[in-house]
Write a protein that holds these residues in place. Sequence first.
Motif, PDB file in Angstrom:
ATOM      1  N   LYS A 194       0.852  -1.196   0.000  1.00  0.00           N
ATOM      2  CA  LYS A 194       0.000   0.000   0.000  1.00  0.00           C
ATOM      3  C   LYS A 194       0.890   1.248   0.000  1.00  0.00           C
ATOM      4  N   ILE A 195       0.587   2.165  -0.902  1.00  0.00           N
ATOM      5  CA  ILE A 195       1.370   3.392  -1.036  1.00  0.00           C
ATOM      6  C   ILE A 195       0.456   4.595  -0.879  1.00  0.00           C
ATOM      7  N   LEU A 196       0.870   5.541  -0.070  1.00  0.00           N
ATOM      8  CA  LEU A 196       0.148   6.801   0.085  1.00  0.00           C
ATOM      9  C   LEU A 196       0.947   7.913  -0.587  1.00  0.00           C
ATOM     10  N   LEU A 197       0.336   8.592  -1.551  1.00  0.00           N
ATOM     11  CA  LEU A 197       0.962   9.700  -2.265  1.00  0.00           C
ATOM     12  C   LEU A 197       0.380  11.013  -1.755  1.00  0.00           C
ATOM     13  N   VAL A 198       1.263  11.963  -1.423  1.00  0.00           N
ATOM     14  CA  VAL A 198       0.809  13.236  -0.848  1.00  0.00           C
ATOM     15  C   VAL A 198       1.432  14.392  -1.629  1.00  0.00           C
ATOM     16  N   ASP A 199       0.579  15.184  -2.280  1.00  0.00           N
ATOM     17  CA  ASP A 199       1.050  16.344  -3.045  1.00  0.00           C
ATOM     18  C   ASP A 199      -0.133  17.294  -3.226  1.00  0.00           C
ATOM     19  N   PRO A 234      -0.078   2.507   5.410  1.00  0.00           N
ATOM     20  CA  PRO A 234       0.655   2.207   4.175  1.00  0.00           C
ATOM     21  C   PRO A 234       2.070   1.713   4.443  1.00  0.00           C
ATOM     22  N   HIS A 235       2.576   0.927   3.500  1.00  0.00           N
ATOM     23  CA  HIS A 235       3.964   0.479   3.585  1.00  0.00           C
ATOM     24  C   HIS A 235       4.920   1.612   3.240  1.00  0.00           C
ATOM     25  N   LEU A 236       4.502   2.470   2.295  1.00  0.00           N
ATOM     26  CA  LEU A 236       5.339   3.579   1.834  1.00  0.00           C
ATOM     27  C   LEU A 236       4.498   4.840   1.704  1.00  0.00           C
ATOM     28  N   ILE A 237       5.025   5.957   2.214  1.00  0.00           N
ATOM     29  CA  ILE A 237       4.385   7.267   2.067  1.00  0.00           C
ATOM     30  C   ILE A 237       5.334   8.151   1.268  1.00  0.00           C
ATOM     31  N   VAL A 238       4.847   8.654   0.131  1.00  0.00           N
ATOM     32  CA  VAL A 238       5.640   9.547  -0.712  1.00  0.00           C
ATOM     33  C   VAL A 238       5.103  10.956  -0.503  1.00  0.00           C
ATOM     34  N   LEU A 273       2.380   3.764  12.843  1.00  0.00           N
ATOM     35  CA  LEU A 273       3.043   4.056  11.567  1.00  0.00           C
ATOM     36  C   LEU A 273       4.552   3.917  11.664  1.00  0.00           C
ATOM     37  N   GLN A 274       5.041   3.312  12.727  1.00  0.00           N
ATOM     38  CA  GLN A 274       6.471   3.191  12.962  1.00  0.00           C
ATOM     39  C   GLN A 274       7.179   2.412  11.857  1.00  0.00           C
ATOM     40  N   ASP A 275       6.464   1.475  11.225  1.00  0.00           N
ATOM     41  CA  ASP A 275       7.081   0.660  10.174  1.00  0.00           C
ATOM     42  C   ASP A 275       7.005   1.305   8.796  1.00  0.00           C
ATOM     43  N   SER A 276       6.145   2.302   8.624  1.00  0.00           N
ATOM     44  CA  SER A 276       5.945   2.904   7.307  1.00  0.00           C
ATOM     45  C   SER A 276       7.216   3.617   6.834  1.00  0.00           C
ATOM     46  N   LEU A 277       7.604   3.341   5.604  1.00  0.00           N
ATOM     47  CA  LEU A 277       8.721   4.052   4.998  1.00  0.00           C
ATOM     48  C   LEU A 277       8.226   5.407   4.480  1.00  0.00           C
ATOM     49  N   VAL A 278       9.094   6.409   4.525  1.00  0.00           N
ATOM     50  CA  VAL A 278       8.737   7.746   4.034  1.00  0.00           C
ATOM     51  C   VAL A 278       9.800   8.210   3.044  1.00  0.00           C
ATOM     52  N   ALA A 279       9.345   8.603   1.858  1.00  0.00           N
ATOM     53  CA  ALA A 279      10.240   9.184   0.857  1.00  0.00           C
ATOM     54  C   ALA A 279       9.719  10.558   0.488  1.00  0.00           C
ATOM     55  N   PHE A 280      10.616  11.540   0.418  1.00  0.00           N
ATOM     56  CA  PHE A 280      10.222  12.881   0.012  1.00  0.00           C
ATOM     57  C   PHE A 280      10.305  13.011  -1.504  1.00  0.00           C
ATOM     58  N   LEU A 281       9.284  13.632  -2.065  1.00  0.00           N
ATOM     59  CA  LEU A 281       9.247  13.939  -3.483  1.00  0.00           C
ATOM     60  C   LEU A 281       9.452  15.437  -3.621  1.00  0.00           C
ATOM     61  N   THR A 282      10.539  15.847  -4.261  1.00  0.00           N
ATOM     62  CA  THR A 282      10.838  17.268  -4.285  1.00  0.00           C
ATOM     63  C   THR A 282      11.668  17.644  -5.487  1.00  0.00           C
ATOM     64  N   ALA A 283      11.471  18.861  -5.941  1.00  0.00           N
ATOM     65  CA  ALA A 283      12.312  19.399  -7.003  1.00  0.00           C
ATOM     66  C   ALA A 283      13.490  20.147  -6.419  1.00  0.00           C
ATOM     67  N   ARG A 284      13.536  20.270  -5.094  1.00  0.00           N
ATOM     68  CA  ARG A 284      14.598  21.020  -4.450  1.00  0.00           C
ATOM     69  C   ARG A 284      15.801  20.129  -4.200  1.00  0.00           C
ATOM     70  N   GLY A 285      17.000  20.620  -4.557  1.00  0.00           N
ATOM     71  CA  GLY A 285      18.193  19.809  -4.390  1.00  0.00           C
ATOM     72  C   GLY A 285      19.133  20.327  -3.337  1.00  0.00           C
ATOM     73  N   GLU A 286      18.705  21.355  -2.585  1.00  0.00           N
ATOM     74  CA  GLU A 286      19.599  21.941  -1.606  1.00  0.00           C
ATOM     75  C   GLU A 286      19.909  20.961  -0.481  1.00  0.00           C
ATOM     76  N   ASP A 287      21.145  20.984  -0.010  1.00  0.00           N
ATOM     77  CA  ASP A 287      21.552  20.082   1.058  1.00  0.00           C
ATOM     78  C   ASP A 287      20.699  20.268   2.311  1.00  0.00           C
TER      79      ASP A 287
END
Length: 233
Positions: free
Chosen positions: A8-13, A51-55, A78-92
Amino acid sequence: MQENENYKILLVDDEPDILEFLAYNLKKEGFQVQTAQNGREALKVAQEQLPHLIVLDVMMPGMDGIETCEEIKKQPQLQDSLVAFLTARGEDYSQIAGFEAGADDYIAKPIKPKVLVSRVRALLKRFRPASEGEADGGKGLIVMGELTIDRERYVVQLRDQELNLPKKEFELLLLLASKPDKVFTRDEIYNAVWGDNIIVGDRTIDVHIRKLREKIGQDHIRTIKGVGYKFLE
């Protein structure tokens, strides 16, 4: 595709066109996909769907992606849920803030459909419920002075205080503490905690080490300059 149906994937935008594009390409590969257009809606859906993954998009009005990730990581379910950020920003600084909030990875946009699916699959290979224990085998406790690491409960006890660490911080601490005085190279840490097929920023380990030191004290983890880190009993 059958295997993907288990995830299960949750997309947030906050941009409907981006949500539609991401959802279409992931559903086509068989993933179960839910969407949300802001941080508060994302929290509600995540608590219901687990969800298994939240983007997460970073730049959202109201509650941005960083704040949303921080709130997600506070939820025990939600401790097991993976989180990935979706971004156009590349700043450190943006990536550092994301990893400090508990993110597992970054996905840069715009992104091609095949690359998106590949990154999502690579991330989901890392999904492992805390109840399954860690790769070093065995369950139970690691006790070192006033510090106790409970692999079954996924918590750390410091004196009489119980610390609920984000998943990657816990896995990093468990790895180092599993072999006190062994120097783990940066490559060994990346491969064990993030997976050798995942690309993360150069500062990722440093950020997690700093956060661990803030929580368990400065004396447990030593930096071996130019090599890596080791845990001191």
